[in-house]
Design an enzyme around this catalytic site. Structure first.
Site, PDB file in Angstrom:
ATOM      1  N   TRP A 168     -78.645   0.564  10.973  1.00  0.00           N
ATOM      2  CA  TRP A 168     -79.778   0.787  11.879  1.00  0.00           C
ATOM      3  C   TRP A 168     -79.777   2.192  12.469  1.00  0.00           C
ATOM      4  O   TRP A 168     -80.793   2.650  12.965  1.00  0.00           O
ATOM      5  CB  TRP A 168     -79.828  -0.255  12.997  1.00  0.00           C
ATOM      6  CG  TRP A 168     -78.556  -0.478  13.779  1.00  0.00           C
ATOM      7  CD1 TRP A 168     -77.712  -1.538  13.650  1.00  0.00           C
ATOM      8  CD2 TRP A 168     -78.001   0.345  14.814  1.00  0.00           C
ATOM      9  NE1 TRP A 168     -76.654  -1.426  14.528  1.00  0.00           N
ATOM     10  CE2 TRP A 168     -76.809  -0.283  15.260  1.00  0.00           C
ATOM     11  CE3 TRP A 168     -78.383   1.541  15.419  1.00  0.00           C
ATOM     12  CZ2 TRP A 168     -76.001   0.247  16.259  1.00  0.00           C
ATOM     13  CZ3 TRP A 168     -77.582   2.078  16.414  1.00  0.00           C
ATOM     14  CH2 TRP A 168     -76.408   1.438  16.829  1.00  0.00           C
ATOM     15  N   PRO A 193     -82.822  -2.458   3.996  1.00  0.00           N
ATOM     16  CA  PRO A 193     -82.600  -1.729   5.248  1.00  0.00           C
ATOM     17  C   PRO A 193     -82.003  -2.661   6.293  1.00  0.00           C
ATOM     18  O   PRO A 193     -81.925  -3.872   6.087  1.00  0.00           O
ATOM     19  CB  PRO A 193     -84.020  -1.308   5.648  1.00  0.00           C
ATOM     20  CG  PRO A 193     -84.913  -2.332   5.030  1.00  0.00           C
ATOM     21  CD  PRO A 193     -84.226  -2.845   3.800  1.00  0.00           C
ATOM     22  N   GLY A 244     -72.509   1.485   6.817  1.00  0.00           N
ATOM     23  CA  GLY A 244     -72.459   0.506   7.895  1.00  0.00           C
ATOM     24  C   GLY A 244     -71.063   0.427   8.467  1.00  0.00           C
ATOM     25  O   GLY A 244     -70.272   1.373   8.347  1.00  0.00           O
ATOM     26  N   GLU A 266     -69.844   4.220   3.179  1.00  0.00           N
ATOM     27  CA  GLU A 266     -69.856   5.196   4.277  1.00  0.00           C
ATOM     28  C   GLU A 266     -69.724   4.407   5.561  1.00  0.00           C
ATOM     29  O   GLU A 266     -70.682   3.795   6.015  1.00  0.00           O
ATOM     30  CB  GLU A 266     -71.166   5.998   4.259  1.00  0.00           C
ATOM     31  CG  GLU A 266     -71.434   6.719   2.953  1.00  0.00           C
ATOM     32  CD  GLU A 266     -70.380   7.767   2.633  1.00  0.00           C
ATOM     33  OE1 GLU A 266     -69.831   8.366   3.564  1.00  0.00           O
ATOM     34  OE2 GLU A 266     -70.089   7.957   1.441  1.00  0.00           O
ATOM     35  N   GLU A 395     -63.536   2.445  16.873  1.00  0.00           N
ATOM     36  CA  GLU A 395     -64.829   3.130  17.006  1.00  0.00           C
ATOM     37  C   GLU A 395     -65.661   2.400  18.057  1.00  0.00           C
ATOM     38  O   GLU A 395     -65.816   1.182  17.988  1.00  0.00           O
ATOM     39  CB  GLU A 395     -65.568   3.086  15.657  1.00  0.00           C
ATOM     40  CG  GLU A 395     -66.929   3.759  15.703  1.00  0.00           C
ATOM     41  CD  GLU A 395     -67.781   3.475  14.462  1.00  0.00           C
ATOM     42  OE1 GLU A 395     -67.907   2.300  14.066  1.00  0.00           O
ATOM     43  OE2 GLU A 395     -68.336   4.438  13.903  1.00  0.00           O
TER      44      GLU A 395
END
Ligand code: NAD
Length: 503
Positions: A168, A193, A244, A266, A395
């Site tokens: 997103w 998406p 993602g 990624e 993260e």
């Protein structure tokens, strides 16, 4: 629905957010399944629209169509120059202000990223398609090489039906890069998406649909993680480009291990910014604030940990706080906002719970940006001082970063290399040569010296990922190559039986 309007420029009610639609086997259709969670305006919490998910039949249709497109091979048989021409047409159309602005507005409204930033990202889309076109026009997919018995043909051919899964954050930039790369490679593809931000993909699909490409060459399937997983597991899918989180990347790697499906993963980052004792502190502070605010720090290359030489820490933080005071946090559609809200309530709560966790561990919160008078998911950029490096290994994917100090460069290096991630890093020192020497030793895909930018260091250098930050490299060349395998054709040299000919 009662959504307050921002003071400046675009108003929410003027935005026609396209409803999620699929583009399967040459036709548009509504994703059939009952809606999932609602999409909300992150600025206010007001309802925007239903999140729609494709059902099994639609997914099956898309998989059958992409497989058929590959078996028929029409798109693959277009010469690279013909494919480049199509990519350039897509670029021209997406450069038209009505499309670029639509994508920028949709991204700003749905992700909370400030409109100034989403406009910049939308303006780069045509360059992404043109860059892919230029690469294949350059003859890289079809070359003649010297061989032992005359020239040898070296082709890069698409592995097969390809699946593109985007997140997103940065949906326009990431989606366009994946589409351009797969199409340039000659690979029929399905884009899935994010369920939170399907809109710019839909706009790109509308443009591509007008070009009448061979059936099934490009398809769009709306849905959630389960939709993605269903397609990942299908044996007809022969290459997957995924951007993602780590959990999704791991699930895809496990699901495809037995099929040896090439993966471009990624994933996330926990990116260090290192401030040496001799750094220009104003420039470093600027970088820190940028890393905490750009894209609302919902960015894989955002600031993760601030590593600062003990001797300059207090001075640096003073400047940072001054700058944070001047950050304008506001409505994401407000032209004057530097930073908007986080995307949705769950993400807001996740980031907030990380702040609470760090604070409960003894972290001291440093934050000076005024919150806007809006009821959305706003979190002011925050530095956390006083936690140990072991307490800041993950993260956060929001505007929060821990501060750690060092006394020697060796200590700084251990800290910089101290997480399982390896996406990006930043080094500030007035001695550029020394910064370069240090930067070369950070185990990550890219290190920026004395600056923090959304743009890559070089248009032709790969964007790498080390450790759990991913698998494979990105870039115009790298991503097109990713969707292809090598095929070499030529007249065989003759072995001399019993002779002493070298191989
Ligand atoms: P996410 O992993 O939740 O979802 C990403 C996409 O994958 C979505 O389309 C989702 O529906 C789909 N998905 C989720 N689980 C799946 C599964 N098991 N199989 C197939 N598809 C699945 O990530 P997100 O929350 O949308 O994005 C945030 C994450 O993306 C962060 O961790 C961020 O660091 C990362 N990211 C990385 C980069 C990069 O270039 N390294 C760029 C942007 C974002």
């Amino acid at each position: 629905m009662n959504i307050p309007e921002p003071d400046n420029a675009v108003s929410v009610s003027e935005i026609q957010l396209p409803s999620p639609r699929n583009y399967i086997d040459g036709s548009f259709s509504e994703p059939a399944s009952a809606p999932g969670p609602l999409l909300h305006d992150p600025n206010t919490g007001g309802v925007l629209q239903d999140q729609r998910v494709s059902d099994g039949e639609q997914i099956a249709d898309a998989l059958a169509a992409v497989d058929k497109a590959y078996r028929v091979g029409a798109w693959e048989e277009y010469s690279p120059a013909e494919r480049a021409q199509v990519l350039e047409l897509i670029a021209d159309r997406l450069a038209a202000p009505e499309y670029a602005e639509k994508m920028a507005l949709a991204d700003a409204l749905t992700t909370g990223t400030a409109i100034r930033v989403t406009r910049l990202m939308a303006s780069l889309v045509p360059f992404v398609f043109r860059g892919a076109a230029a690469y294949i026009r350059g003859g890289e997919l079809q070359q003649m090489l010297p061989g032992k018995a005359g020239e040898v043909e070296y082709f890069r051919k698409p592995w097969g039906p390809s699946l593109l899964i985007s997140p997103w954050n940065g949906p326009t930039a990431i989606g366009s890069h994946k589409i351009a790369s797969a199409l340039a490679a000659g690979a029929p593809c399905i884009l899935k998406p994010s369920e939170w931000t399907p809109h710019s993909a839909l706009i790109m699909a509308e443009v591509i649909a007008e070009l009448d490409l061979p059936r099934g060459t490009f398809q769009l399937v709306c849905g959630n993680g389960k939709t993605g997983a269903t397609m990942v597991e299908d044996p007809r899918i022969r290459a997957i480009s995924f951007t993602g989180g780590i959990a999704g990347g791991q699930a895809i790697a496990s699901a495809t291990a037995g099929r040896f499906v090439p993966l471009q993963l990624e994933l996330g980052g926990n990116n260090p910014l290192v401030v040496m004792a001799d750094a220009d502190l104003d420039a470093a502070a600027e970088g820190i604030v940028y890393g905490l605010t750009n894209l609302n720090a919902q960015w894989c290359r955002a600031l993760g940990r601030l590593l600062v030489h003990r001797s300059v820490k207090d001075d640096l933080l003073e400047i940072v706080v001054d700058k944070l005071r001047n950050v304008k946090m506001g409505h994401s559609l407000d032209e004057t906002s530097d930073m908007g809200p986080l995307i949705h309530k769950d993400h807001y709560q996740l980031v907030q719970s990380e702040i609470d966790r760090l604070q409960s561990l003894g972290g001291n919160l440093i934050s000076a940006t005024p919150l806007p008078d809006l009821s959305g998911y706003f979190i002011a950029p925050t530095l956390v001082d006083g936690c140990t490096p072991e307490q800041s290994l993950g993260e956060i994917f929001g505007p929060v970063a821990c501060i750690h100090t060092f006394d020697t460069e060796e200590e700084a290096l251990v800290l910089a290399n101290g997480t399982a991630y390896g996406l990006a890093a930043y080094v500030y020192s007035k001695d550029e040569q020394r910064a370069r020497v240090f930067a070369r030793r950070i185990r990550c895909g890219g290190v920026k010296i004395n600056g923090f930018s959304l743009l890559a260091l070089s248009g032709v250098a790969p964007r790498g990922a080390w450790g759990v930050s991913g698998l494979g490299e990105e870039g115009t060349r790298q991503s097109i190559d990713f969707f292809t395998g090598a095929r070499v054709v030529g007249v065989s040299p003759q072995d001399v039986i019993g002779g002493s000919g070298a191989p």
